[in-house]
Structures are given as structure tokens and as C-alpha cells.
Design a protein around this motif. Structure first.
Motif, PDB file in Angstrom:
ATOM      1  N   THR A 192     119.896  40.443  35.281  1.00 37.42           N
ATOM      2  CA  THR A 192     120.084  41.112  33.994  1.00 37.42           C
ATOM      3  C   THR A 192     121.484  41.715  33.893  1.00 37.42           C
ATOM      4  O   THR A 192     122.091  41.674  32.825  1.00 37.42           O
ATOM      5  CB  THR A 192     119.026  42.214  33.786  1.00 37.42           C
ATOM      6  OG1 THR A 192     118.873  42.931  35.003  1.00 37.42           O
ATOM      7  CG2 THR A 192     117.697  41.623  33.410  1.00 37.42           C
ATOM      8  N   LEU A 222     123.870  39.017  33.100  1.00 40.78           N
ATOM      9  CA  LEU A 222     123.743  38.619  31.699  1.00 40.78           C
ATOM     10  C   LEU A 222     124.534  39.561  30.782  1.00 40.78           C
ATOM     11  O   LEU A 222     125.202  39.119  29.849  1.00 40.78           O
ATOM     12  CB  LEU A 222     122.261  38.640  31.322  1.00 40.78           C
ATOM     13  CG  LEU A 222     121.783  37.643  30.301  1.00 40.78           C
ATOM     14  CD1 LEU A 222     122.280  36.261  30.620  1.00 40.78           C
ATOM     15  CD2 LEU A 222     120.268  37.675  30.268  1.00 40.78           C
ATOM     16  N   LEU A 223     124.461  40.860  31.055  1.00 39.49           N
ATOM     17  CA  LEU A 223     125.205  41.818  30.239  1.00 39.49           C
ATOM     18  C   LEU A 223     126.705  41.586  30.373  1.00 39.49           C
ATOM     19  O   LEU A 223     127.448  41.623  29.393  1.00 39.49           O
ATOM     20  CB  LEU A 223     124.868  43.246  30.676  1.00 39.49           C
ATOM     21  CG  LEU A 223     123.550  43.798  30.132  1.00 39.49           C
ATOM     22  CD1 LEU A 223     123.190  45.100  30.810  1.00 39.49           C
ATOM     23  CD2 LEU A 223     123.646  44.010  28.626  1.00 39.49           C
ATOM     24  N   LEU A 258     128.159  38.769  31.316  1.00 37.48           N
ATOM     25  CA  LEU A 258     128.442  37.470  30.708  1.00 37.48           C
ATOM     26  C   LEU A 258     128.571  37.607  29.193  1.00 37.48           C
ATOM     27  O   LEU A 258     129.457  37.000  28.579  1.00 37.48           O
ATOM     28  CB  LEU A 258     127.319  36.485  31.066  1.00 37.48           C
ATOM     29  CG  LEU A 258     127.479  35.056  30.576  1.00 37.48           C
ATOM     30  CD1 LEU A 258     128.727  34.424  31.152  1.00 37.48           C
ATOM     31  CD2 LEU A 258     126.248  34.227  30.957  1.00 37.48           C
ATOM     32  N   GLY A 259     127.696  38.428  28.597  1.00 35.86           N
ATOM     33  CA  GLY A 259     127.757  38.651  27.160  1.00 35.86           C
ATOM     34  C   GLY A 259     129.126  39.153  26.732  1.00 35.86           C
ATOM     35  O   GLY A 259     129.694  38.705  25.745  1.00 35.86           O
TER      36      GLY A 259
END
Lengths: 282, 308
Positions: free
Chosen positions: B175, B178-179, B181-182
């Protein structure tokens, strides 16, 4: 499309090597424990074939007894009930307060925002005894109601910021138009803003659901009766329940981790967008 | 009339959230602070009594100098907070940079990497308990390659047990990745292209262009990683229950307040106060580190620019 290809070519051999290394590591980290678990669940006797030895044959007795004797569906139902009800309560509650804070000026607005923000820095574990005590005083100990209350009240900050952020991006003109058409405050929110903000509210809801479904700390503290346990709390009983029946243990664990994984595989696009705050396309 | 309606609307819409905040945060935190100065245990469960002014700090003295597991728990929890910032975040960033490349199949691998984060940490703890099992797990066979006489359970050895527990959660950064990567994906393509023209590509571009641009997110996820490491409970419960030097602060709070038959509520809340304050210090420290290290980085970049 052409652009994509050119980017790959521009990566030097060294960079490409490192990237492959990273990808390989990602697969190892994510898959090794899960594959081992799955493999072990098919072994008649994991003791006789430890580690990554392949099972002699595929033995499914553990899976059958997970459903027949452990009644795993009961615990899924408990988890589902507690998670869904608490998420619905908290999301409705937060979409109401976030709307007022996003759109209206009033005395104490900053204070409320600061209070909600501060919950991010208050460790829930530090509040263990007062909350436990409160639940007891409300006669909610060992009930799903107690757990729902705790879940609905915890995790305020994340839902609040996700939903408020969404409201902030909705143009105000729509509400003004609704008010000119004769909607009162509640109607404006309910008929105009709430439907538009649904994606943001859904995101907050999915995140909260995942949290509550997986939550162990409060669940194991508040509910003690075996039939009422949620799935994570059920796991804590396994070490004694399966003392020497390792095949049963592994099978039950596979079954227990399956629903979130299946859900994620089906809705990965949605999960990825929710978890990355909408920035990564799934 | 209109104003009145508005006030009622605001009040009604805020009320549930304020009640929830009061019940779950405000009332508990005030109780925790107050009763940390109280004589309150299983003998007087219904009526905590404030220590007299001369003995006001009794609970704190007990926790600091008599309670046997306190310093062990502080050392472990602070180490996990530290590893969150200095191990998990670099790993998560590296993974995010890898996933930001445009290659075939990268999306699939990224999605697979997040799978363990969908499972509860209780289940992950339970899985690792099996992996570390000396008779059927797969860690012991691996150790035996190097040390053929090793037959112990790694979770019972003081020292290795701590690292085994760390290994059971620290690599699952899905997670967080993912943050990050965003944020990487949100960097405008023009900036990358400009960097390419300057001859900066791949990981060199990441280091000089991307990292400084995502520092806001890095700071946020560092705070989150430090906090979750600092508060670790489930892993301790499922893997060792505090044996072999693996107590955490969260674990001793619950042990003192609920699990022990001679529960000591006042002292549990004393540890809770220490947890809240230490947690705030850690958050401030992480923010401080980012302030300093990125100022340094900027200065170096500026110098480089001057030379060029």
C-alpha cells in the motif's frame, strides 16, 4: 503508444537489470509465503514433507472439515455483518460532517477539523482500557454491537479527508442552483451533493471495510465467545484448535485469506485506485 | 429564520461525528492521562484514587524502574519505528520506481505485490508462525544449508526472534508503494522529457528529478510507517506473545490492562501516556529528518547546477 516503446529503449541495460531485479523481488515477497501455504494445505502430513516438498497427492480433507466442522461460514458472516454495518454508519456520519465543514462557515469549524486531524496521531492501543471499560459500562461487551460501535468511531480521520477532499472538488454552483429551486439544506445535500460525491464516499467505504474486515486488536478484546468471533480473531484460536492436525490448520488458513484475495482480484482496478488516492490506474 | 435553520442543520450534521470523537478519542485520552496518576488496579476496579501529591509519580516510577519489560518494549518499538523510515520507505520507493517503468506485464506484477496487504496482519502473522516452525516450516531448512546442526525454533532465540518477527511484516510495503507510485505518476511528462534531453534517464533521473519531486508523499508515508512500526501488536501476539525479548509497547499496555489476572489499569494507562508522547516525538523527528535531508539534497543539486 509509440512513446511507451521509446521509453523502454531509453533505459540502459543496467537500469533494465535493476528493474527486473525489483520485479523479481516483488513476486518473491508476495508469492513465496502464499504458495507455500497453499502447497502445505494439500499435504496429508506436512510434517512428513516439510518445506517446499511437493505433496504426494492432493489431499482435500482439511478443506472439507474447514466448512463442515469449523463452520467457517459462520465467522465470515460475523465479519461481514460487523464490517458492513460499521462502514455504513461511519461513512454516512462522516459524509454529513465533512459536508458541513467543506461548505459552511461557522464558529468552531477549525476546532472540529483539528480534533478530527488529531485522531491520526492518537494510537488506538493507548486507548485500550478506557474503551474496553466504556464498552463494558454500555453492556456491549462480547456483542457485535460493541465492535460495530468501536469500528464506526475509529478511523475517523482517513474517511474524513478522503470525503472532504471530494466535496472540495465539486463546484458550488450546483448547490446554489438547487437552493434557488427551493431545496432546503438537507435536500441539497441529499439530492445533489451526496450522489455526485459517491465515488469519493465509495473509496472511503472500501478502505474502511478492508480495515474492519482485517481488524484484530479490538475484535479480540471485545468479543470472546467463540461463535461470535470475527475471522481474524478466529485465527488466534487455531494454534490450540488444530494442535497436531497441520493439514486442517493450513487448509483453514487458506480458506480464511481467500475472500479478500478473491475480492481484490475481481475489483483490483477499484482497490488500486482507492488505495493510491485515485492517482494510479488499475 | 433562515439563519436558525442553517444553525440547526450544521448542528445536526456535526453531532454524530462529534459524539463519536468524544466517545472514542476525547473521553479515553482524558481518562488515560488522569488515571496514569492514579492508584488503580484489580483491587479497586470501580474507583481509581489519585495518588497523594508526594506519590503522584508512583506509576511512572514503577514503569521506569521496576516493571521488567518496559525498556525492552521501548527499545523494540522504537527500533521498528526506525526501520519503518529507514528500511520500509526506501524499499517501497524502489519498488514504486520499478513499477513506474513502462514494460510489458508490469501491471500484473504490481497487482500481485499488493496481495499480501489485502490480508489481515493477524493472518500474515499466523502464516509466518508456520514458516518459522522448526519441524515443517521452510526457514529452518534454509538455515541448515549454512549451519547443519541448527535445530532450534528461531522464534525462541533471543535476538533472532526479534529479526524473525521483523521479517514477518517489513517486506509487505504494497500500500505504501502504491501511494508513492501515485505521486510518481503525477509528475508531468514534460519534466521527464526535459531530463531526458539533459541525458538523465532511468535511475539517475529518478534520483535527481523524481525523488525531490515526491518528497511530500515520502514524508507522509514515512510518518505512517514509523507510526505503524511503533505500534506493532498483532505480530507480537501471533508469533511470540512477547517471549525471547520481543515485547512491544502496545503489547505491554494490553498485558497490564486486560490480559493479566492482576490487571493494573493505572499503570497500563501510564504506559499509554508514554506511548502517546513518544509517538508524537517520533512524528516530529521524522518531519525533522525530512526537513534536513531534503534541504541538503537541494543544496547539492544547486551546487551541481552552478558547476554545469
Amino acid at each position: 503508444m509509440k512513446k511507451k516503446k521509446s521509453t523502454v529503449k531509453l533505459l540502459s541495460a543496467k537500469d533494465r537489470f535493476f528493474t527486473y531485479l525489483i520485479l523479481a523481488w516483488a513476486l518473491i515477497v508476495a508469492l513465496v509465503p502464499l504458495v507455500w501455504l497453499l502447497l502445505s494445505s494439500f499435504k496429508v502430513d506436512p510434517l512428513a514433507r516439510p518445506g517446499f516438498m511437493l505433496p504426494e497427492s492432493i489431499y482435500l480433507q482439511g478443506y472439507i472439515s474447514t466448512f463442515r466442522d469449523l463452520h467457517v461460514m459462520r465467522y465470515f458472516k460475523n465479519s461481514l455483518f460487523v464490517s458492513v454495518v460499521s462502514v455504513v454508519i461511519s461513512v454516512i456520519m462522516i459524509s454529513m460532517s465533512a459536508y458541513v465543514i467543506a461548505r459552511m462557515e461557522f464558529f468552531g469549524r477549525k476546532l472540529v477539523t483539528a480534533a478530527l486531524y488529531s485522531t491520526m496521531f492518537l494510537p488506538a492501543t493507548a486507548l485500550t482500557f478506557p474503551v474496553y471499560n466504556l464498552i463494558n459500562k454500555l453492556h456491549l461487551y462480547n456483542t457485535h454491537g460493541g465492535l460495530i460501535l468501536v469500528y464506526a468511531c475509529s478511523g475517523l480521520a482517513v474517511s474524513f479527508f478522503v470525503i472532504k477532499n471530494y466535496y472540495d472538488n465539486i463546484p458550488r454552483e450546483l448547490e446554489e442552483a438547487a437552493q434557488i429551486d427551493g431545496c432546503n439544506y438537507f435536500q441539497t445535500w441529499f439530492h445533489v451533493v451526496f450522489p455526485i460525491a459517491r465515488p469519493g464516499i465509495m473509496t472511503a467505504g472500501v478502505l474502511a471495510f478492508l480495515n474492519n474486515w482485517n481488524e484484530y486488536y479490538w475484535s479480540s478484546l471485545i468479543v470472546i465467545q467463540k461463535e461470535k468471533l470475527t475471522v481474524p480473531a478466529l485465527l488466534a484460536t487455531f494454534s490450540t484448535a488444530f494442535r497436531t492436525n497441520y493439514n486442517g490448520l493450513f487448509s483453514a488458513m487458506v480458506v480464511i485469506i481467500l475472500p479478500p484475495i478473491v475480492l481484490y482480484c475481481v475489483f483490483s482496478k477499484f482497490f488500486i485506485e482507492a488505495l493510491s488516492g485515485g492517482a494510479v490506474k488499475g | 429564520m433562515q439563519k436558525m435553520k442553517r444553525s440547526i442543520f450544521i448542528f445536526v450534521f456535526l453531532l454524530p461525528t462529534i459524539v463519536a470523537f468524544g466517545m472514542f478519542y476525547l473521553y479515553p485520552i482524558l481518562t488515560v492521562f488522569y488515571t496514569s496518576f492514579c492508584q488503580w488496579d484489580y483491587t479497586n476496579i470501580a474507583n481509581p484514587t489519585l495518588w497523594s501529591s508526594a506519590e503522584l509519580l508512583n506509576n511512572y516510577k514503577y514503569i521506569f524502574s521496576t516493571y521488567p519489560y518496559f525498556w525492552e518494549a521501548v527499545r523494540n518499538s522504537v527500533t521498528w519505528a526506525f526501520l519503518g523510515v529507514f528500511f520500509q520507505i526506501p524499499v517501497a520507493t524502489l519498488m514504486a520506481l520499478g513499477f513506474s517503468r513502462k514494460m510489458k506485464g508490469i501491471k500484473l506484477i504490481r497487482n500481485i505485490y499488493i496481495v499480501p496487504c489485502m490480508i489481515s496482519s493477524a493472518a500474515v502473522g499466523m502464516i509466518f508462525l508456520q514458516i518459522y516452525n522448526p519441524t515443517y516450516g521452510f526457514i529452518n531448512p534454509l538455515i541448515k544449508i549454512f549451519n547443519s546442526s541448527f535445530n532450534d525454533s528461531i522464534l525462541l532465540l533471543e535476538g533472532p526472534a526479534f529479526w524473525a518477527m521483523t521479517g514477518a511484516y517489513i517486506f509487505f510495503t504494497g500500500t505504501t508503494t502504491l501511494l508513492i507510485l501515485g505521486n510518481i505518476m503525477a509528475i508531468p511528462e514534460e519534466i521527464r522529457e526535459a531530463a531526458l534531453l539533459d541525458g538523465s534517464s532511468g535511475f539517475s533521473q529518478d534520483w535527481h528529478i523524481v525523488i525531490p519531486m515526491i518528497k511530500g508523499t515520502l514524508r507522509t508515508v514515512s510518518v505512517l510507517a514509523a507510526t505503524s512500526g511503533f505500534l506493532l501488536y498483532n505480530e507480537v501476539y501471533f508469533l511470540t506473545k512477547g517471549a525471547a525479548g520481543t515485547y512491544s509497547i502496545s503489547y505491554i499496555i494490553r498485558e497490564l490492562a486486560v490480559n493479566s489476572p492482576r490487571a493494573q489499569y493505572g499503570r497500563a494507562n501510564t504506559v499509554a501516556v508514554i506511548q502517546v508522547i513518544t509517538g508524537l516525538i517520533i512524528i516530529a523527528a521524522v518531519n525533522g529528518i525530512y526537513g534536513i535531508s531534503f534541504a541538503d539534497l537541494r543544496r547539492k543539486l544547486a551546487k551541481k547546477g552552478e558547476k554545469a
